[in-house]
Design an enzyme around this catalytic site. Structure first.
Site, PDB file in Angstrom:
ATOM      1  N   HIS A 143      13.541 -44.951 -25.762  1.00 25.02           N
ATOM      2  CA  HIS A 143      13.677 -45.615 -27.072  1.00 25.02           C
ATOM      3  C   HIS A 143      14.347 -44.694 -28.096  1.00 25.02           C
ATOM      4  CE1 HIS A 143      11.376 -48.985 -25.680  1.00 25.02           C
ATOM      5  NE2 HIS A 143      10.253 -48.310 -25.554  1.00 25.02           N
TER       6      HIS A 143
HETATM    7 ZN   LIG Z   1       7.204 -48.989 -21.912  1.00 24.82          ZN
END
Ligand SMILES: [Zn+2]
Length: 254
Positions: A100
């Site tokens: 992320h």
């Molecule tokens: Zn995850």
């Protein structure tokens, strides 16, 4: 199959309580007992990190007191990629996760994108990379870093936040997506963002231990087109069964 691991990964740092040192320490213990060889490593250099992340983001991570663990995880990813390049498949037990993290932002317990840092480091030797992200969550950071790059193909099989199809799929359709990742692309190296939160008992509630075995085997088979060059990096996975998920995946992947 080498397991990339450092005792330094078990250090405490400011993190969500679910992202605990046990996530790497317990699998390392199990895999050592199973006879796997563990390979130690050091942190990534600032040059390696700066190939992916902007100066402000690096400074922000430093101010949050997370530079050292994040640079260490990136170093483990580089070690796994270099082993793969040298013909040794590898699995890196890493924390914090990284998928992320984009060039200038990060969320979801991530700081630096260890996968992207490793791929960019080995790209002079292995230009075309196939990244298969089996985490429950869409690897938005990795996608943002490699967007528009014809040498990198990123596949997230049915990520829960990428498609509303998630609730309608079953494990056999999931596996088909993993197999299809190899279609129409000839990689020089295959990399797996190996999150295990799609596990039946974890947040995703879908994949069984034997499915991880099948996924590992399918990726090993697919990687034969690039001399078996393959490595995997731990991303998410928060259930106490994480070590069994990893063991099952490795039995197929090795
Ligand atoms: Zn995850």
């Amino acid at each position: 199959m080498k397991i990339v691991y450092s005792d330094k990964l078990a250090a405490r740092y400011p993190a969500n309580p679910v992202e605990s040192p046990d996530r790497v320490a317990l699998p390392a213990k199990l895999l050592r007992e199973c006879g796997y060889e563990l390979v130690d490593f050091g942190p990534a250099s600032i040059e390696d990190i700066a190939r992916v992340h902007g100066r402000e983001h690096i400074e922000l991570v430093r101010k949050m007191g997370l530079y050292e663990p994040a640079a260490l995880a990136a170093g483990g990813a580089i070690t796994a990629a270099e082993l793969a390049l040298a013909g040794q498949p590898a699995f890196a037990l890493l924390r914090p996760p990284g998928h992320h993290a984009s060039a200038n932002r990060a969320w979801g317990m991530c700081c630096f994108n260890s996968m992207a840092i490793a791929i960019k480091r080995v790209q002079p030797a292995a230009r075309r990379a196939l990244i298969i992200d089996i985490d429950l969550h869409y690897g938005d950071g990795t996608a943002s870093i490699f967007r528009g790059d014809p040498d990198v193909k990123l596949v997230n099989p049915w990520a829960v936040d990428e498609s509303f199809e998630y609730l309608n799929m079953d494990e056999s359709r999931y596996l088909m997506q993993v197999e299809d990742a190899f279609l129409g692309f000839e990689p020089d190296i295959v990399a797996v963002s190996a999150g295990f939160d799609t596990y039946l008992q974890d947040w995703g509630g879908l994949l069984r231990l034997e499915d991880y075995h099948k996924i590992g085997r399918s990726i090993r088979e697919g990687s034969k087109s690039c001399k078996g060059r393959r490595f995997a990096l731990l991303e998410g996975g928060y259930h106490p069964d994480l070590k069994w998920c990893i063991k099952s995946f490795l039995e197929g992947f090795q």
